[in-house]
Design an enzyme around this catalytic site. Structure first.
Site, PDB file in Angstrom:
ATOM      1  N   LYS A 173      -3.910  -2.076  21.148  1.00 41.95           N
ATOM      2  CA  LYS A 173      -4.044  -2.090  19.686  1.00 41.95           C
ATOM      3  C   LYS A 173      -4.378  -0.651  19.278  1.00 41.95           C
ATOM      4  O   LYS A 173      -5.516  -0.226  19.358  1.00 41.95           O
ATOM      5  CB  LYS A 173      -5.161  -3.053  19.321  1.00 41.95           C
ATOM      6  CG  LYS A 173      -5.380  -3.447  17.872  1.00 41.95           C
ATOM      7  CD  LYS A 173      -5.180  -2.436  16.828  1.00 41.95           C
ATOM      8  CE  LYS A 173      -6.286  -2.258  15.828  1.00 41.95           C
ATOM      9  NZ  LYS A 173      -5.987  -1.102  14.955  1.00 41.95           N
ATOM     10  N   GLU A 248     -16.375   3.054  25.140  1.00 35.80           N
ATOM     11  CA  GLU A 248     -16.507   4.518  25.122  1.00 35.80           C
ATOM     12  C   GLU A 248     -16.695   4.906  23.672  1.00 35.80           C
ATOM     13  O   GLU A 248     -15.768   4.773  22.873  1.00 35.80           O
ATOM     14  CB  GLU A 248     -15.248   5.181  25.710  1.00 35.80           C
ATOM     15  CG  GLU A 248     -15.090   4.983  27.204  1.00 35.80           C
ATOM     16  CD  GLU A 248     -16.233   5.577  28.007  1.00 35.80           C
ATOM     17  OE1 GLU A 248     -16.896   6.519  27.519  1.00 35.80           O
ATOM     18  OE2 GLU A 248     -16.478   5.090  29.117  1.00 35.80           O
ATOM     19  N   CYS A 282     -14.485  12.978  21.140  1.00 35.79           N
ATOM     20  CA  CYS A 282     -15.787  12.327  21.299  1.00 35.79           C
ATOM     21  C   CYS A 282     -16.802  13.267  21.950  1.00 35.79           C
ATOM     22  O   CYS A 282     -17.985  13.219  21.651  1.00 35.79           O
ATOM     23  CB  CYS A 282     -15.632  11.060  22.123  1.00 35.79           C
ATOM     24  SG  CYS A 282     -14.780  11.349  23.679  1.00 35.79           S
ATOM     25  N   GLU A 383     -22.698  11.793  14.276  1.00 37.14           N
ATOM     26  CA  GLU A 383     -21.376  12.272  14.690  1.00 37.14           C
ATOM     27  C   GLU A 383     -20.521  12.506  13.448  1.00 37.14           C
ATOM     28  O   GLU A 383     -20.299  11.595  12.660  1.00 37.14           O
ATOM     29  CB  GLU A 383     -20.704  11.225  15.579  1.00 37.14           C
ATOM     30  CG  GLU A 383     -19.376  11.713  16.111  1.00 37.14           C
ATOM     31  CD  GLU A 383     -18.665  10.675  16.958  1.00 37.14           C
ATOM     32  OE1 GLU A 383     -18.533   9.524  16.504  1.00 37.14           O
ATOM     33  OE2 GLU A 383     -18.238  11.019  18.067  1.00 37.14           O
TER      34      GLU A 383
HETATM   35  P1  NAP Z   1     -13.091   3.318  15.060  1.00 35.84           P
HETATM   36  O1  NAP Z   1     -13.108   3.311  13.591  1.00 35.84           O
HETATM   37  O2  NAP Z   1     -14.260   2.785  15.782  1.00 35.84           O
HETATM   38  O3  NAP Z   1     -11.747   2.563  15.480  1.00 35.84           O
HETATM   39  C1  NAP Z   1     -11.336   2.445  16.808  1.00 35.84           C
HETATM   40  C2  NAP Z   1     -10.378   1.277  16.947  1.00 35.84           C
HETATM   41  O4  NAP Z   1     -11.079   0.059  16.672  1.00 35.84           O
HETATM   42  C3  NAP Z   1      -9.202   1.321  15.974  1.00 35.84           C
HETATM   43  O5  NAP Z   1      -8.059   0.814  16.617  1.00 35.84           O
HETATM   44  C4  NAP Z   1      -9.671   0.372  14.872  1.00 35.84           C
HETATM   45  O6  NAP Z   1      -8.607  -0.190  14.145  1.00 35.84           O
HETATM   46  C5  NAP Z   1     -10.379  -0.684  15.692  1.00 35.84           C
HETATM   47  N1  NAP Z   1     -11.347  -1.497  14.940  1.00 35.84           N
HETATM   48  C6  NAP Z   1     -11.916  -1.250  13.730  1.00 35.84           C
HETATM   49  N2  NAP Z   1     -12.753  -2.250  13.387  1.00 35.84           N
HETATM   50  C7  NAP Z   1     -12.705  -3.158  14.388  1.00 35.84           C
HETATM   51  C8  NAP Z   1     -13.364  -4.405  14.623  1.00 35.84           C
HETATM   52  N3  NAP Z   1     -14.238  -4.932  13.752  1.00 35.84           N
HETATM   53  N4  NAP Z   1     -13.087  -5.069  15.776  1.00 35.84           N
HETATM   54  C9  NAP Z   1     -12.211  -4.563  16.672  1.00 35.84           C
HETATM   55  N5  NAP Z   1     -11.566  -3.396  16.499  1.00 35.84           N
HETATM   56  C10 NAP Z   1     -11.808  -2.690  15.374  1.00 35.84           C
HETATM   57  O7  NAP Z   1     -12.896   4.774  15.660  1.00 35.84           O
HETATM   58  P2  NAP Z   1     -11.973   5.926  15.133  1.00 35.84           P
HETATM   59  O8  NAP Z   1     -12.555   6.387  13.841  1.00 35.84           O
HETATM   60  O9  NAP Z   1     -10.553   5.519  15.215  1.00 35.84           O
HETATM   61  O10 NAP Z   1     -12.209   7.053  16.260  1.00 35.84           O
HETATM   62  C11 NAP Z   1     -13.278   7.907  16.222  1.00 35.84           C
HETATM   63  C12 NAP Z   1     -14.413   7.442  17.096  1.00 35.84           C
HETATM   64  O11 NAP Z   1     -13.968   7.258  18.446  1.00 35.84           O
HETATM   65  C13 NAP Z   1     -15.522   8.472  17.188  1.00 35.84           C
HETATM   66  O12 NAP Z   1     -16.763   7.827  17.070  1.00 35.84           O
HETATM   67  C14 NAP Z   1     -15.356   9.037  18.592  1.00 35.84           C
HETATM   68  O13 NAP Z   1     -16.509   9.583  19.143  1.00 35.84           O
HETATM   69  C15 NAP Z   1     -14.888   7.855  19.355  1.00 35.84           C
HETATM   70  N6  NAP Z   1     -14.227   8.266  20.595  1.00 35.84           N
HETATM   71  C16 NAP Z   1     -14.893   8.068  21.784  1.00 35.84           C
HETATM   72  C17 NAP Z   1     -14.311   8.468  22.991  1.00 35.84           C
HETATM   73  C18 NAP Z   1     -15.020   8.269  24.310  1.00 35.84           C
HETATM   74  O14 NAP Z   1     -14.361   8.355  25.349  1.00 35.84           O
HETATM   75  N7  NAP Z   1     -16.307   8.016  24.343  1.00 35.84           N
HETATM   76  C19 NAP Z   1     -13.050   9.062  22.981  1.00 35.84           C
HETATM   77  C20 NAP Z   1     -12.408   9.252  21.755  1.00 35.84           C
HETATM   78  C21 NAP Z   1     -13.013   8.837  20.570  1.00 35.84           C
HETATM   79  P3  NAP Z   1      -8.157   0.430  12.721  1.00 35.84           P
HETATM   80  O15 NAP Z   1      -7.683   1.803  12.997  1.00 35.84           O
HETATM   81  O16 NAP Z   1      -7.093  -0.493  12.288  1.00 35.84           O
HETATM   82  O17 NAP Z   1      -9.375   0.399  11.851  1.00 35.84           O
END
Ligand code: NAP
Ligand code: MG
Length: 489
Positions: A173, A248, A282, A383
């Site tokens: 997804k 993650e 991240c 963040e």
């Molecule tokens: P996000 O808003 O948490 O979204 C991540 C994924 O989850 C997207 O596919 C999103 O779909 C989906 N999602 C949203 N709400 C959900 C729910 N209630 N249940 C299940 N899935 C749901 O993150 P982002 O803004 O795309 O990415 C940035 C974040 O990722 C930052 O916090 C960053 O630190 C973190 N990150 C961590 C790592 C690591 O390895 N630790 C690596 C890269 C990024 P939609 O797009 O459709 O909302």
């Protein structure tokens, strides 16, 4: 404008509801394609197709044959590097020169795990006399990979590689802001010869289909990368199916520079770690901890470097910072810049929008460095996920460690010093899953990582990463010919 379809089983389909989501190019603000806005009924079909594949050819396939398909997939990915990099840059805005690096990285993940497919073994147990026991490391069957928008295609390899090597099917997804290259991974998996249903890609809103997948009774394992806030929601969804969850999550990496460090190397790295991918990494070194004796000289060099970085069109080969990947994230970054100013931090450089009229419709932000930051400010704690750096001074090692550890995150940390003793001593005290010494953001399939504190749960990559996609079954055989006695006998 293209209307893309999503991959369920071997079919490219629309959402059952017929609804679509408009996907934007963040460099221009224009809608470049639409993708299906799937509903829960579409997810049910994907889970069913995955279970069918697992019960059929995929579940029966010898692990080395599985690995063979993964090698083929890696080759197909490599053969389309430029095309995939173009799609990635137009979808999420990272400079094309950087996307060109993400494609071979994705292939590397599939290749690394292809080689592990036939090396995932259980253990012989030391058991009581006249018994023989061993463990099997079995796949879960149907797994879900829910991923963010910062490394869209690489995420498919990071999660798809270990999932497939262990013998699972995977439903990917992608994030709504950047669904295109994940869909291409689905296409390439079919081309490489994976049976239908083994790799599927569904598009739609995370709050609807992500949460449905995470709690689906047919899903045994959920691998999530994204924000800590959504990570917590995934765990809540998994209360339903008690799926194994790995998370993650976010970070607030401290990049600590001791006075004896090679300054030029450390300055270049300090800029790279926060401005690469526009800070949307991240592990971005979003807090720069400088020893007070080198602070002024260091910041003079950093300011000059930051002001020389080209912000602009992702397809211009001189561009170092493209746009932020979505309007929503752009607004978040700008509001954090205002928060920093309001909290009393000083803007050393940046702090606004680039003034070129060519960039006016895209989601561009200047590379920004804040000084006069105190550890309790929001810009030092939360963040931001953008090109915004908070600089914090320290006077000795104890204070550096104390500041570095004083956030709720614990994903990564970096340390610059030539003093081997200090390096090991500080590495042991930093509360983070990755410690880089005299480098930052080096990463690959060989390197296991997992966040401390609210940065994560479980591990990704390396051997640890594939273990997370397996569960252990114990088999015990009584080799005597006598019945097991009752306790009273
Ligand atoms: P996000 O808003 O948490 O979204 C991540 C994924 O989850 C997207 O596919 C999103 O779909 C989906 N999602 C949203 N709400 C959900 C729910 N209630 N249940 C299940 N899935 C749901 O993150 P982002 O803004 O795309 O990415 C940035 C974040 O990722 C930052 O916090 C960053 O630190 C973190 N990150 C961590 C790592 C690591 O390895 N630790 C690596 C890269 C990024 P939609 O797009 O459709 O909302
Ligand atoms: Mg997009």
């Amino acid at each position: 404008m293209i209307d893309r379809k999503m991959l369920i089983g071997s079919d490219w389909v629309d959402a059952k509801s017929g609804q679509r989501h408009e996907n934007t190019n963040p460099a221009t603000g224009e809608v470049t394609c639409t993708v299906p806005l799937a509903g829960t009924e579409d997810i049910d079909l994907a889970v069913e197709a995955a279970q069918k594949a697992y019960d059929g050819a995929w579940g029966q396939m010898h692990p080395s044959e599985r690995g063979g398909l993964m090698y083929k997939l890696a080759d197909v990915i490599d053969s389309r590097t430029e095309e995939l990099a173009r799609i990635e840059s137009a979808d999420m805005g990272k400079p094309y020169t950087q996307s060109l690096g993400d494609i071979p990285l994705t292939a590397d993940f599939f290749r690394y795990y292809a080689g592990l497919a036939d090396k995932i073994e259980g253990e012989k147990l030391v058991t009581p006399t006249d018994t023989f026991g061993y463990t099997l490391r079995e796949p879960f069957g149907v797994t879900a990979a829910i991923v963010p928008w910062n490394f869209p295609i690489a995420m498919a390899g990071i999660k798809g590689g270990p999932a497939l090597a262990a013998g699972n099917c995977v439903i990917i997804k992608p994030a709504s802001a950047s669904p295109c290259t994940a869909l291409e991974v689905g296409r390439m998996a079919l081309e490489a010869g994976f049976p239908p249903g083994v790799v599927q890609v569904v598009t739609g809103s995370g709050g609807v289909i992500g949460s449905h997948l995470a709690g689906h009774p047919g899903v045994g394992k959920v691998s999530f990368t994204g924000s800590t806030e959504v990570g917590r929601k995934i765990l809540q969804s998994s209360v339903n199916n008690l799926a194994k969850v790995t998370l993650e999550l976010g970070g607030k990496t401290a990049n600590v520079v001791l006075p004896d460090a090679d300054m030029d190397m450390a300055v270049a790295a300090a800029a790279r770690t926060i401005f690469l991918n526009c800070g949307q990494i991240c592990t971005a070194g979003s807090r720069l901890l400088l020893h007070e004796s080198i602070k002024d000289e260091f910041l003079g060099k950093l300011k000059a470097l930051a002001e020389g970085l080209k912000v602009g069109d992702p397809f211009d080969e001189d561009t170092k910072l493209g746009p932020i990947s979505s309007k929503q994230q752009y607004d978040t970054v700008l509001s954090y810049i205002e928060t920093g100013k309001g909290e009393g931090a000083s803007v050393l450089t940046g702090g606004g929008l680039p003034d070129s009229p060519d960039l006016a419709n895209g989601f561009y932000v200047e590379p920004t460095v804040f000084t006069d930051v105190s550890p309790d400010m929001r810009i030092a704690q939360e963040e931001i996920f953008g090109p915004v750096l908070a600089v914090l001074p320290f006077k000795d090692l104890d204070e550096a460690v104390q500041i570095a550890n004083a956030t709720e995150y614990g994903l990564a940390a970096a340390l610059w010093t030539r003093d081997l003793t200090a390096a090991h001593r500080v590495a042991a005290r930093l509360q983070a899953g990755i410690i880089w010494i005299n480098c930052t953001n080096i990463f690959g399939p060989w390197m296991p990582y997992g966040g401390y504190k609210v940065s994560g749960l479980g591990f990704e990559a390396g051997m640890e990463g594939v273990k997370e996609f397996t569960r252990i079954k114990t088999v015990l055989i009584d080799t005597s010919d006598t019945a097991t006695p009752w306790a009273s006998e």
